[in-house]
Write an enzyme that holds these catalytic residues in place. Structure first.
Site, PDB file in Angstrom:
ATOM      1  N   GLU A  40       0.713  -1.292   0.218  1.00  0.00           N
ATOM      2  CA  GLU A  40       0.046   0.024  -0.049  1.00  0.00           C
ATOM      3  C   GLU A  40       1.002   1.318   0.056  1.00  0.00           C
ATOM      4  O   GLU A  40       0.646   2.307  -0.514  1.00  0.00           O
ATOM      5  CB  GLU A  40      -0.962   0.011   1.294  1.00  0.00           C
ATOM      6  CG  GLU A  40      -2.173  -0.968   0.989  1.00  0.00           C
ATOM      7  CD  GLU A  40      -1.941  -2.266   1.637  1.00  0.00           C
ATOM      8  OE1 GLU A  40      -0.753  -2.656   2.185  1.00  0.00           O
ATOM      9  OE2 GLU A  40      -2.910  -3.252   1.323  1.00  0.00           O
ATOM     10  N   HIS A  61     -11.512  -3.884   8.920  1.00  0.00           N
ATOM     11  CA  HIS A  61     -12.213  -3.745   7.371  1.00  0.00           C
ATOM     12  C   HIS A  61     -13.490  -3.000   7.429  1.00  0.00           C
ATOM     13  O   HIS A  61     -14.474  -3.059   6.497  1.00  0.00           O
ATOM     14  CB  HIS A  61     -12.513  -4.905   6.696  1.00  0.00           C
ATOM     15  CG  HIS A  61     -11.074  -5.470   6.530  1.00  0.00           C
ATOM     16  ND1 HIS A  61      -9.928  -6.268   7.219  1.00  0.00           N
ATOM     17  CD2 HIS A  61     -10.586  -6.002   5.174  1.00  0.00           C
ATOM     18  CE1 HIS A  61      -9.152  -6.847   6.411  1.00  0.00           C
ATOM     19  NE2 HIS A  61      -9.446  -6.681   5.206  1.00  0.00           N
TER      20      HIS A  61
END
Lengths: 357, 331
Positions: free
Chosen positions: B62, B131
């Protein structure tokens, strides 16, 4: 281990290169390195005179061969990012030292109008995508620049310069992996001056053969002794041109940081014997001796050149001292694009809240 | 002109495809964006249409995804980096907050970073604590970053198209619970401008300020309130930066009451900022304290019951409005 390297190289001469021919780049490389050395010395003076805006000044004295050797192989359209110790790289790439010094002094006439300073200097005209105050922070940008070069078929290379300290950051490995995976025209140049702030490389890693890490990712990877700028330039030529052809590369340049991490750091964590040996690894003095030994320049010619450079760099101090600070209103400029409204100052907001009809 | 039924996901995909057709410099990079088609299917088949050099599958890295997008944006591309979940934004925060957000400023205006970071957040899929978060406050707290959070199908399309014309980095946060939402839309109709709040419903009694999925909960609450004789104005701010405070102010001054609804945790969140601004700037017009209806100050559980209980819903919003208006509403 590094001390052993020092002993091994202390008695080296340029004998093997005697008669290397008129094609040598050494005079130009020397000139670049001397300009860096002298510029950095003047940065120190600016600080001493209280004219530096930044308290955080990181000098690249002792590391000049990395900047000069690699930048000798960059062309118009190529780009690069640097770490916080990047004055020399920018200068080697053609920066105007007066505008650099003015930026370091936080003046309006500087490259970034006094907002960036030593650690955030940049110039899109020369492909300098920015110095960085976050260790490793500028590295992934070259992957993006590599994607752009591939997309627009420009043939440009993008080079990330960073120190050995950045080899502790994950983003280096993420970036090298992407560059190798996609065959991007990227070069990762690690200027291994043996110290991340006060931490010796031996205290930061069990395997200081840094190029082995890059090789493991599939990059062309070498380590070169930064004492010899011609060796750096030769390695850089191979690797930069390889990258241009789609084989990304990593080059570690071994050198020694002559002074402290930043201006106020007297390096109490270093053994004076080690420092003395380290400072003998002087790429500028080494190149100067080689020029004379090989009959490429005379001592008096070099003295004259050094004097000219000294005067040029003295003038950057005078220029900087004479420049003005950026106007206060510029504080709200360039947070967003020029066509966008500027952020509202806190004082204006308070006025509005406390206004009574 | 042409009315069509689209899902939020379809609209996002169409925005990307249209932008890529129009501008050959638009590239997408992220995890699973190509062959897989995106974790939530937003980039499905774009790789077939535009090729692997414009729809770039990346390793799971990321920070470097965002960092590469920064470098690409500085050198002539129009990158759309995808962060699969906003929960991973912490991994990228150096590249986002120290690099993308500050490059124009640090470099004295020499260059901007015209990139879009697409991601999604919020609860609704029992996806657990790592999440399901709503982390827009991290972004809103960073000068230099624009922030868009579409609540409707039309906005999913238009805000993404507009984000891809902006000169500064835009963080574009979708809501995972909205991807399958369908609306009948006319994408040729003139959209509301970037940076303008949408007044989704007008009523005389109070203003509810919200964005993203909570818009739908607020509208549901407003219907319940209407049945009780309370009429709410519901404002969808659409872009958190730039923030259209003028629209909020005008309606708060008219109604004298304001509630801010956000899925993010209450403390130091977006609702806190909006509430403070309304309190400061509309103080003389307020009948009641500005009330925040926001996420609990706790992580999100995987249990669907705990998950749903962790964030506002229509009932809490409606109940809160009724309490604010107590005495003015028949029991």
């Amino acid at each position: 281990m590094y001390e052993a390297d020092l002993r091994a190289t202390a008695g080296r001469t340029m004998a093997g290169r005697v008669g290397a021919g008129a094609n040598t780049r050494l005079p130009e490389l020397y000139r670049t390195m001397r300009r860096i050395r002298t510029f950095e010395e003047r940065v120190g003076e600016l600080f001493v005179r209280g004219q530096s805006a930044g308290s955080m000044l990181h000098l690249s004295i002792g590391e000049e061969s990395a900047a000069a050797g690699v930048c000798a192989h960059l062309r118009d359209g190529d780009s690069f990012t640097t770490h916080h110790r990047g004055h020399g790289i920018f200068l080697a790439r053609g920066a105007d030292p007066a505008r650099m010094m003015a930026e370091i002094g936080g003046k309006e006439a500087g490259y970034c109008h006094g907002k960036g300073g030593s650690m955030h200097i940049a110039d899109m005209g020369l492909g300098h995508l920015g110095a960085n105050a976050i260790v490793g922070g500028g590295i992934p940008a070259v992957v993006g620049a590599g994607l752009s070069a591939r997309h627009h078929k420009t043939g440009a290379v993008s080079v990330a310069f960073f120190g050995d300290g950045a080899t502790g950051q994950g983003i280096l490995y993420e970036s090298m992996n992407m560059a190798a995976l996609w065959g991007l025209p990227c070069v990762f140049v690690c200027i291994n001056n043996q110290y991340g702030m006060g931490t010796n490389i031996a205290q930061a890693t069990a395997n200081p053969n840094l190029h082995e890490r890059a090789a493991a990712f599939g990059l062309a990877a070498e380590t070169v002794d930064g004492l010899d700028v011609e060796a750096v330039a030769e390695a850089a030529e191979r690797l930069v041109e390889g990258a241009r052809a789609g084989k990304p590369a990593f080059l570690a340049v071994s050198c020694y940081r002559f002074y402290g991490h930043a201006r106020k750091d007297k390096s109490p964590y270093r053994d004076p014997v080690e420092e003395e040996a380290g400072r003998r690894q002087d790429p500028v003095a080494f190149a100067r001796a080689a020029l004379i030994d090989r009959g490429l320049e005379s001592e008096s010619e070099l003295d004259r050149l050094d004097g000219e450079i000294g005067a040029e760099m003295d003038a950057t101090i005078d220029f900087t001292v004479a420049q003005t600070e950026p106007p206060l209103a510029s504080m709200f400029r360039d947070v967003y694009a020029p066509e966008e409204p500027e952020p509202e100052p806190v004082r204006a907001r308070i006025d509005r809240v406390l206004a009574r009809d | 002109m042409a009315l069509q039924e689209l899902t939020y996901r379809d609209a996002l995909r169409k925005a990307l495809a249209d932008a890529m057709t129009e501008n050959p410099d638009v590239v997408i990079l992220g995890e699973e964006v190509g062959r897989y088609g995106g974790a939530y299917g937003v980039t499905k088949d774009l790789i077939k249409e535009f090729g692997a050099e414009r729809v770039i599958d990346t390793p799971i890295s990321e920070p470097a995804i965002v960092g590469a997008a920064v470098g690409a944006a500085m050198t002539g591309l129009r990158p759309v980096a995808e962060l699969m979940y906003v929960d991973f934004i912490g991994m990228t925060m150096d590249q986002l907050a120290n690099q993308a957000a500050k490059i124009r400023y640090m470099f004295g205006g020499q260059i901007g970073v015209p990139m879009v970071l697409r991601t999604q957040g919020g609860t609704g899929r029992s996806a657990g604590a790592q999440h399901s978060q709503s982390l827009e406050a991290y972004v809103m707290h960073t000068p230099g970053l624009r922030l868009a959070m579409p609540a409707t199908v039309a906005d999913a399309y238009h805000l993404l198209r507009m984000a891809l014309t902006k000169p500064d980095p835009v963080v574009f946060i979708e809501h995972k619970a909205l991807y399958t939402m369908k609306e009948t839309v006319d994408l040729d109709a003139e959209p509301l401008a970037w940076g303008k709040a949408a007044v989704r419903r007008e009523g005389r009694d109070l203003v509810i300020v919200t964005y993203s999925r909570q818009l739908h909960y607020c509208l549901e609450a407003a219907r319940q309130l209407s049945a009780r004789g309370v009429e709410a104005t519901v404002i969808d701010i659409r872009t958190l930066n730039p923030l259209d405070f003028d629209t909020i102010r005008a309606h708060v001054e008219r109604t004298g009451r304001a509630m801010v609804v956000s899925e993010g945790v209450m403390t130091a969140g977006v609702a806190a900022e909006l509430s403070a601004r309304i309190t400061e700037e509309c103080f003389d017009f307020l009948e009641d304290p500005v009330v925040r209806v926001a996420g609990e100050d706790i992580p999100i559980s995987v249990s669907t019951a705990l998950e749903a209980g962790s964030v506002p819903g229509p009932q809490l919003i409606a109940d809160t409005a009724l309490r604010m208006l107590a005495g003015r509403v028949p029991a």
